[in-house]
Design a protein around this motif. Structure first.
Motif, short mmCIF file in Angstrom:
data_model
loop_
_atom_site.label_atom_id
_atom_site.label_comp_id
_atom_site.label_asym_id
_atom_site.label_seq_id
_atom_site.Cartn_x
_atom_site.Cartn_y
_atom_site.Cartn_z
N ILE A 86 0.84 -1.20 0.00
CA ILE A 86 0.00 0.00 0.00
C ILE A 86 0.87 1.25 0.00
CG2 ILE A 86 -1.66 1.34 1.35
CD1 ILE A 86 -2.78 -1.34 2.36
N TRP A 87 1.90 1.23 0.85
CA TRP A 87 2.79 2.38 0.93
C TRP A 87 3.54 2.59 -0.38
CZ3 TRP A 87 3.86 6.66 3.39
CH2 TRP A 87 5.10 7.28 3.17
N TRP A 88 4.07 1.51 -0.96
CA TRP A 88 4.89 1.65 -2.16
C TRP A 88 4.09 2.24 -3.32
CZ3 TRP A 88 5.47 -0.08 -7.22
CH2 TRP A 88 6.72 0.13 -7.79
N VAL A 89 2.93 1.65 -3.60
CA VAL A 89 2.11 2.15 -4.71
C VAL A 89 1.62 3.57 -4.40
CG1 VAL A 89 -0.01 1.80 -6.03
CG2 VAL A 89 1.41 -0.16 -5.40
N GLY A 90 1.15 3.78 -3.15
CA GLY A 90 0.67 5.10 -2.78
C GLY A 90 1.76 6.15 -2.82
N SER A 91 2.97 5.79 -2.39
CA SER A 91 4.05 6.77 -2.36
C SER A 91 4.49 7.18 -3.75
CB SER A 91 5.25 6.21 -1.57
OG SER A 91 5.82 5.09 -2.21
N VAL A 92 4.45 6.23 -4.71
CA VAL A 92 4.79 6.59 -6.09
C VAL A 92 3.77 7.60 -6.62
CG1 VAL A 92 4.97 5.73 -8.46
CG2 VAL A 92 6.01 4.44 -6.58
N ARG A 124 -4.72 30.40 -0.71
CA ARG A 124 -3.69 29.54 -0.13
C ARG A 124 -4.33 28.36 0.61
NH1 ARG A 124 1.00 32.30 3.30
NH2 ARG A 124 1.49 33.01 1.17
N ASP A 125 -5.41 28.63 1.35
CA ASP A 125 -6.10 27.56 2.09
C ASP A 125 -6.71 26.55 1.12
OD1 ASP A 125 -7.15 26.48 4.66
OD2 ASP A 125 -9.09 26.95 3.72
N PHE A 126 -7.30 27.07 0.03
CA PHE A 126 -7.90 26.17 -0.97
C PHE A 126 -6.83 25.27 -1.60
CE2 PHE A 126 -8.85 25.43 -5.48
CZ PHE A 126 -10.03 24.72 -5.36
N LEU A 127 -5.69 25.85 -1.96
CA LEU A 127 -4.61 25.05 -2.57
C LEU A 127 -4.07 24.02 -1.59
CD1 LEU A 127 -2.67 27.81 -4.54
CD2 LEU A 127 -4.07 25.98 -5.49
N ARG A 128 -3.96 24.41 -0.31
CA ARG A 128 -3.44 23.49 0.69
C ARG A 128 -4.36 22.29 0.87
NH1 ARG A 128 -3.31 26.76 4.69
NH2 ARG A 128 -1.20 27.55 4.28
N LYS A 129 -5.66 22.55 0.93
CA LYS A 129 -6.62 21.45 1.08
C LYS A 129 -6.65 20.58 -0.17
CE LYS A 129 -9.73 23.78 4.33
NZ LYS A 129 -11.08 24.36 4.54
N GLY A 130 -6.60 21.21 -1.34
CA GLY A 130 -6.57 20.44 -2.58
C GLY A 130 -5.34 19.56 -2.68
N LEU A 131 -4.19 20.11 -2.27
CA LEU A 131 -2.96 19.33 -2.30
C LEU A 131 -3.05 18.16 -1.32
CD1 LEU A 131 -0.05 18.92 -3.22
CD2 LEU A 131 0.68 20.50 -1.42
N GLY A 132 -3.63 18.41 -0.14
CA GLY A 132 -3.76 17.34 0.84
C GLY A 132 -4.61 16.20 0.32
N MET A 133 -5.70 16.51 -0.35
CA MET A 133 -6.56 15.47 -0.93
C MET A 133 -5.85 14.73 -2.05
SD MET A 133 -10.21 17.51 -1.04
CE MET A 133 -11.03 16.15 -1.85
N ALA A 134 -5.11 15.46 -2.89
CA ALA A 134 -4.40 14.84 -4.00
C ALA A 134 -3.29 13.92 -3.50
CB ALA A 134 -3.80 15.91 -4.92
N VAL A 135 -2.62 14.32 -2.42
CA VAL A 135 -1.54 13.51 -1.86
C VAL A 135 -2.09 12.26 -1.19
CG1 VAL A 135 0.16 13.46 0.01
CG2 VAL A 135 0.13 15.38 -1.59
N ALA A 136 -3.27 12.37 -0.56
CA ALA A 136 -3.87 11.22 0.13
C ALA A 136 -4.51 10.23 -0.83
CB ALA A 136 -4.90 11.70 1.14
N PRO A 138 -3.66 8.67 -3.73
CA PRO A 138 -2.96 7.45 -4.13
C PRO A 138 -2.92 6.40 -3.03
CG PRO A 138 -1.74 9.37 -4.84
CD PRO A 138 -2.81 9.87 -3.94
N PHE A 139 -2.78 6.82 -1.77
CA PHE A 139 -2.76 5.86 -0.66
C PHE A 139 -4.14 5.22 -0.46
CE2 PHE A 139 0.78 8.72 0.33
CZ PHE A 139 1.80 7.79 0.48
N MET A 140 -5.20 6.00 -0.66
CA MET A 140 -6.55 5.45 -0.54
C MET A 140 -6.82 4.44 -1.64
SD MET A 140 -8.56 9.00 0.39
CE MET A 140 -10.15 8.22 0.44
N VAL A 141 -6.39 4.76 -2.86
CA VAL A 141 -6.59 3.85 -3.99
C VAL A 141 -5.79 2.56 -3.79
CG1 VAL A 141 -6.21 3.53 -6.46
CG2 VAL A 141 -7.17 5.67 -5.61
N SER A 142 -4.54 2.68 -3.39
CA SER A 142 -3.71 1.48 -3.20
C SER A 142 -4.23 0.65 -2.03
CB SER A 142 -2.25 1.87 -2.97
OG SER A 142 -2.11 2.65 -1.80
N GLY A 143 -4.72 1.30 -0.97
CA GLY A 143 -5.30 0.56 0.14
C GLY A 143 -6.52 -0.22 -0.28
N TYR A 144 -7.37 0.39 -1.11
CA TYR A 144 -8.54 -0.31 -1.64
C TYR A 144 -8.10 -1.51 -2.49
CZ TYR A 144 -12.74 -1.27 -4.35
OH TYR A 144 -13.80 -1.90 -4.96
#
Length: 410
Positions: A86-92, A124-136, A138-144
């Motif tokens: 999960i980590w490997w695929v998500g981290s890529v 800035r807040d909008f970009l930060r939240k968007g980046l957080g969702m985008a970063v998370a 891949p890990f959600m997809v690989s976990g699934y």
């Protein structure tokens, strides 16, 4: 270490090491900016480093050694391998997202030639939240893919149209299971669920198209014992795959299958009488690791010729030669449908689509140059996605598959 495994390990390092270093550097920079207490900052960075190492080592071990040998995989080890995958695929995926965002911010949002504007806190807040969702994401997809989709199989139905098919053979049903890969990520209790699902279909014929084990002869006994529960009106037939040969399990598999009433076809053929017609099941060795001999299997079939010829071949690349030899249907696997695909559907981009023109699904080829692919006289190939996994224990947009095929008059 074999040349192939050495190449896999080198490729793994070329992808993994830069990704892990890039992510650790980004995380370290974030901690240094956000945590002002020196001791807490140092401890968080140290814990992060150990986490990266813990997640990296199991998957590196898998890439270097494979899941071979006499090592027994406990629930803890399987869990650690799953978490590492999960980590490997998500981290890529995360590294790609983060790197793309940094490029976008540097060259699009804040080019050096543009005048410096006062920061907009809402933007800035909008970009930060968007980046957080985008970063998370891949890990959600690989976990699934590791925890859910790898186990959630699909039952799919396909009609195989054959020119001149007799009434006795019309509607004959064949269920295919392929790429079982008994082992750490296909224990007997999970395989038993597939056996029960197949038996509920009450098929006329069951075709098993290779790769029964992952790489250990100790996996043969549980696999054979579980598959012995398969029931079909006219019998269960099997061919062997590259993993079966690599594991040195050919003799034990064929012997075990014979004891359980499953016929292994190694460059051989078996003709079945169905009403007043005959159907031949042919099987050949793996095209790369075995000694495939389609002419020999066809010669055996000619001793008791059949109206319809169905060939079991672990790899699908035999298809053009089989069509030229008047084989009506080829059943194959090997590629797992790519295991990880960009989108659902048999034509979606995956690693397998770069390796073969027959990654997954139903294909047709004319028997002669003047016949179109839509012509009923064309031969058919079905490539199953399989039920097991190799490499990473993950499936994305590519769930395990039980294929239920039905012969139809063209």
């Amino acid at each position: 270490m074999t040349l192939l495994r050495g190449g896999i390990f080198v490729l793994f390092l070329l992808i993994s090491v830069p990704v892990q270093l890039y992510l650790f550097s980004a995380l370290r920079k974030y901690v240094q900016q956000r945590v002002h207490h020196v001791r807490w900052r140092r401890n968080l960075i140290c814990l992060s480093a150990w986490f990266f190492i813990l997640m990296f080592l199991p998957i590196a071990w898998r890439a270097f050694f494979g899941l071979y040998g006499d090592l027994r995989y406990s629930e803890f080890v399987r869990g650690l391998l799953s978490a590492s995958s999960i980590w490997w695929v998500g981290s890529v995926g995360c590294a790609v997202m983060l790197f793309g965002y940094n490029l976008f911010r540097r060259f699009i949002l804040c080019p050096k030639s543009a005048p410096v504007a006062p920061p907009d806190p809402h933007r800035r807040d909008f970009l930060r939240k968007g980046l957080g969702m985008a970063v998370a994401a891949p890990f959600m997809v690989s976990g699934y893919g590791v925890l859910v989709e790898r186990r959630r199989f699909e039952l799919e139905y396909f009609d195989i149209h054959i020119s001149g098919l007799s009434s006795a053979l019309a509607q004959l049903s064949i269920v295919q299971l392929t790429d079982i890969h008994a082992g750490p990520f296909m224990p007997p209790e999970e395989l038993a669920q597939y056996v029960e699902a197949v038996n509920r279909l009450q098929p006329d014929v069951i075709a098993l198209t290779g790769d029964f084990v992952t790489g250990n002869q100790d996996e043969v006994g549980p696999c054979v014992a579980t598959l012995a529960g398969l029931k079909a009106r006219y019998g269960v037939f099997a061919c062997l795959g590259n993993h079966d040969i690599h594991a040195g399990a050919v003799a034990s598999l064929t012997r075990g299958f014979a004891e359980k009433g499953i016929q292994t076809l190694q460059n051989d053929s078996s003709t079945l009488r169905v009403g007043d017609s005959k159907i031949a099941l042919l099987g050949i060795d793996d095209l790369m690791r075995g000694h495939p001999d389609l002419p020999r299997a066809l010669a055996v079939e000619q001793k008791n010729p059949a109206e319809v010829k169905i060939l079991l071949s672990h790899r699908p690349e035999i298809f053009p030669a089989a069509v030229r030899s008047r084989v009506d249907l080829v059943l194959s696997g090997h590629y797992h449908g790519g295991q990880v695909k960009l989108l659902p559907g048999p034509d979606s981009l995956s690693i397998a689509s770069f390796l073969t023109p027959y990654a997954e699904g139903l294909f047709r080829l004319p028997r002669a140059a003047k016949i179109t692919e839509e012509d009923p006289k064309a031969g058919s190939l079905f490539v199953g996605r399989g039920v097991g996994i190799t490499g990473l224990p993950i499936r994305i947009n590519c769930p395990p598959q039980i294929a239920h095929l039905r012969l139809m008059k063209a």
